[in-house]
Design a protein around this motif. Sequence first.
Motif, PDB file in Angstrom:
ATOM      1  N   ASN A  36       0.839  -1.195   0.000  1.00 20.68           N
ATOM      2  CA  ASN A  36       0.000   0.000   0.000  1.00 20.68           C
ATOM      3  C   ASN A  36       0.875   1.246   0.000  1.00 20.68           C
ATOM      4  O   ASN A  36       2.071   1.189   0.309  1.00 20.68           O
ATOM      5  N   ALA A  37       0.255   2.363  -0.321  1.00 22.45           N
ATOM      6  CA  ALA A  37       0.954   3.642  -0.319  1.00 22.45           C
ATOM      7  C   ALA A  37       0.071   4.687   0.343  1.00 22.45           C
ATOM      8  O   ALA A  37      -1.160   4.573   0.350  1.00 22.45           O
ATOM      9  N   ALA A  38       0.709   5.707   0.886  1.00 20.74           N
ATOM     10  CA  ALA A  38      -0.022   6.830   1.469  1.00 20.74           C
ATOM     11  C   ALA A  38       0.427   8.120   0.798  1.00 20.74           C
ATOM     12  O   ALA A  38       1.620   8.309   0.528  1.00 20.74           O
ATOM     13  N   LEU A  39      -0.537   8.982   0.543  1.00 19.37           N
ATOM     14  CA  LEU A  39      -0.296  10.246  -0.149  1.00 19.37           C
ATOM     15  C   LEU A  39      -0.885  11.376   0.684  1.00 19.37           C
ATOM     16  O   LEU A  39      -2.058  11.321   1.051  1.00 19.37           O
ATOM     17  N   VAL A  40      -0.093  12.390   0.987  1.00 22.09           N
ATOM     18  CA  VAL A  40      -0.569  13.573   1.701  1.00 22.09           C
ATOM     19  C   VAL A  40      -0.835  14.674   0.689  1.00 22.09           C
ATOM     20  O   VAL A  40       0.004  14.943  -0.179  1.00 22.09           O
ATOM     21  N   VAL A  41      -2.003  15.314   0.801  1.00 26.43           N
ATOM     22  CA  VAL A  41      -2.366  16.363  -0.151  1.00 26.43           C
ATOM     23  C   VAL A  41      -2.853  17.599   0.601  1.00 26.43           C
ATOM     24  O   VAL A  41      -3.290  17.520   1.752  1.00 26.43           O
ATOM     25  N   SER A  42      -2.794  18.737  -0.064  1.00 25.24           N
ATOM     26  CA  SER A  42      -3.162  20.005   0.567  1.00 25.24           C
ATOM     27  C   SER A  42      -4.585  20.405   0.207  1.00 25.24           C
ATOM     28  O   SER A  42      -5.193  19.898  -0.740  1.00 25.24           O
ATOM     29  N   GLY A  43      -5.094  21.355   0.962  1.00 22.77           N
ATOM     30  CA  GLY A  43      -6.394  21.924   0.659  1.00 22.77           C
ATOM     31  C   GLY A  43      -6.243  23.173  -0.201  1.00 22.77           C
ATOM     32  O   GLY A  43      -5.200  23.405  -0.811  1.00 22.77           O
ATOM     33  N   HIS A  94     -19.002  21.304   5.021  1.00 24.47           N
ATOM     34  CA  HIS A  94     -18.792  22.736   5.209  1.00 24.47           C
ATOM     35  C   HIS A  94     -17.901  23.267   4.086  1.00 24.47           C
ATOM     36  O   HIS A  94     -16.983  22.586   3.619  1.00 24.47           O
ATOM     37  N   ALA A  95     -18.152  24.494   3.663  1.00 21.53           N
ATOM     38  CA  ALA A  95     -17.384  25.076   2.559  1.00 21.53           C
ATOM     39  C   ALA A  95     -15.897  25.171   2.866  1.00 21.53           C
ATOM     40  O   ALA A  95     -15.072  25.188   1.950  1.00 21.53           O
ATOM     41  N   ALA A  96     -15.527  25.204   4.158  1.00 22.72           N
ATOM     42  CA  ALA A  96     -14.126  25.327   4.534  1.00 22.72           C
ATOM     43  C   ALA A  96     -13.442  23.981   4.765  1.00 22.72           C
ATOM     44  O   ALA A  96     -12.257  23.949   5.091  1.00 22.72           O
ATOM     45  N   SER A  97     -14.166  22.889   4.578  1.00 26.04           N
ATOM     46  CA  SER A  97     -13.619  21.561   4.856  1.00 26.04           C
ATOM     47  C   SER A  97     -12.671  21.099   3.753  1.00 26.04           C
ATOM     48  O   SER A  97     -13.073  20.953   2.597  1.00 26.04           O
ATOM     49  N   ASN A  98     -11.427  20.830   4.099  1.00 28.92           N
ATOM     50  CA  ASN A  98     -10.494  20.278   3.124  1.00 28.92           C
ATOM     51  C   ASN A  98     -10.920  18.881   2.692  1.00 28.92           C
ATOM     52  O   ASN A  98     -10.766  18.505   1.520  1.00 28.92           O
ATOM     53  N   GLU A  99     -11.433  18.101   3.632  1.00 28.20           N
ATOM     54  CA  GLU A  99     -11.878  16.751   3.285  1.00 28.20           C
ATOM     55  C   GLU A  99     -12.947  16.794   2.204  1.00 28.20           C
ATOM     56  O   GLU A  99     -12.893  16.018   1.233  1.00 28.20           O
ATOM     57  N   THR A 100     -13.897  17.695   2.354  1.00 29.19           N
ATOM     58  CA  THR A 100     -14.960  17.807   1.358  1.00 29.19           C
ATOM     59  C   THR A 100     -14.379  18.142  -0.016  1.00 29.19           C
ATOM     60  O   THR A 100     -14.732  17.524  -1.028  1.00 29.19           O
ATOM     61  N   MET A 101     -13.471  19.117  -0.062  1.00 32.66           N
ATOM     62  CA  MET A 101     -12.871  19.509  -1.333  1.00 32.66           C
ATOM     63  C   MET A 101     -12.090  18.354  -1.959  1.00 32.66           C
ATOM     64  O   MET A 101     -12.205  18.088  -3.157  1.00 32.66           O
ATOM     65  N   ILE A 102     -11.317  17.645  -1.147  1.00 32.28           N
ATOM     66  CA  ILE A 102     -10.494  16.553  -1.674  1.00 32.28           C
ATOM     67  C   ILE A 102     -11.369  15.405  -2.160  1.00 32.28           C
ATOM     68  O   ILE A 102     -11.106  14.812  -3.220  1.00 32.28           O
ATOM     69  N   ARG A 103     -12.408  15.098  -1.423  1.00 29.24           N
ATOM     70  CA  ARG A 103     -13.319  14.028  -1.854  1.00 29.24           C
ATOM     71  C   ARG A 103     -14.009  14.387  -3.164  1.00 29.24           C
ATOM     72  O   ARG A 103     -14.198  13.540  -4.038  1.00 29.24           O
ATOM     73  N   GLN A 104     -14.387  15.655  -3.327  1.00 26.11           N
ATOM     74  CA  GLN A 104     -15.134  16.071  -4.513  1.00 26.11           C
ATOM     75  C   GLN A 104     -14.251  16.261  -5.742  1.00 26.11           C
ATOM     76  O   GLN A 104     -14.749  16.227  -6.871  1.00 26.11           O
TER      77      GLN A 104
END
Length: 234
Positions: A34-41, A76-86
């Motif tokens: 497996n691999a893990a990737l860190v990404v920004s908002g 929430h509009a400020a959620s990084n998780e939401t942006m990354i998922r979308q």
Amino acid sequence: MLTESVFKNPASASQAVAAHIATAIEKRLATAANAALVVSGGSTPLACYQQLADTALPWDRVHVLPSDERCVPLGHAASNETMIRQSLLQNRASGASFVSMYDGQAAPSDACESLRQKLETLPLPFAAVLLGMGTDGHFASLFPDRASPQEGLDPDGKEWCLLVETAASPHARISLSLSTLLRSEEILLLFFGEAKRQVFATARQGDRRYPVSQLLCQQRIPVRVFWAPLPDEE
């Protein structure tokens, strides 16, 4: 350890970063299960994520986590998780596993402890870490105006992550520390515009007014910078 690539426009820089990340994931998966990737908002990496989402990779073997998160509910509009998922966890990349930093329910301090436990189970080193940079020189949520501005910036620090409260943000945040981000094969720094290029030029000389200077000046792992002018600067 620091290399800089200049592109004609944000689209070409984003394309190059997406291709680089895909190669890093493939390289990691050639020797690991497996691999893990860190990404920004933020908005800067959106084009990169959209391209990655259409890239054929064994995404079911990839864990994706943000470099930082605002303590707001999912959606929430400020959620990084939401942006990354979308933007990223779509199409071919929909099978990737997302490592959530904040579920919208726990107290921020409890969420930080929960994240520490999750981080200890991830396949390390990270295949790659993608970060952005603000005009104040912050990366992840390591802002210069924090009460303890050096907290989380020790390359040898023991903290996996930290709770951040700063006047620069209306929301409490959780951020990976520099020492955690350095548990990676490489760090990719993507930013656009002449103003940020000037900050980068100063920070790389070791000016510690800018938190990013401590990322740029460390000698532990490679940092690859991808920059392009904004459309009105071309």
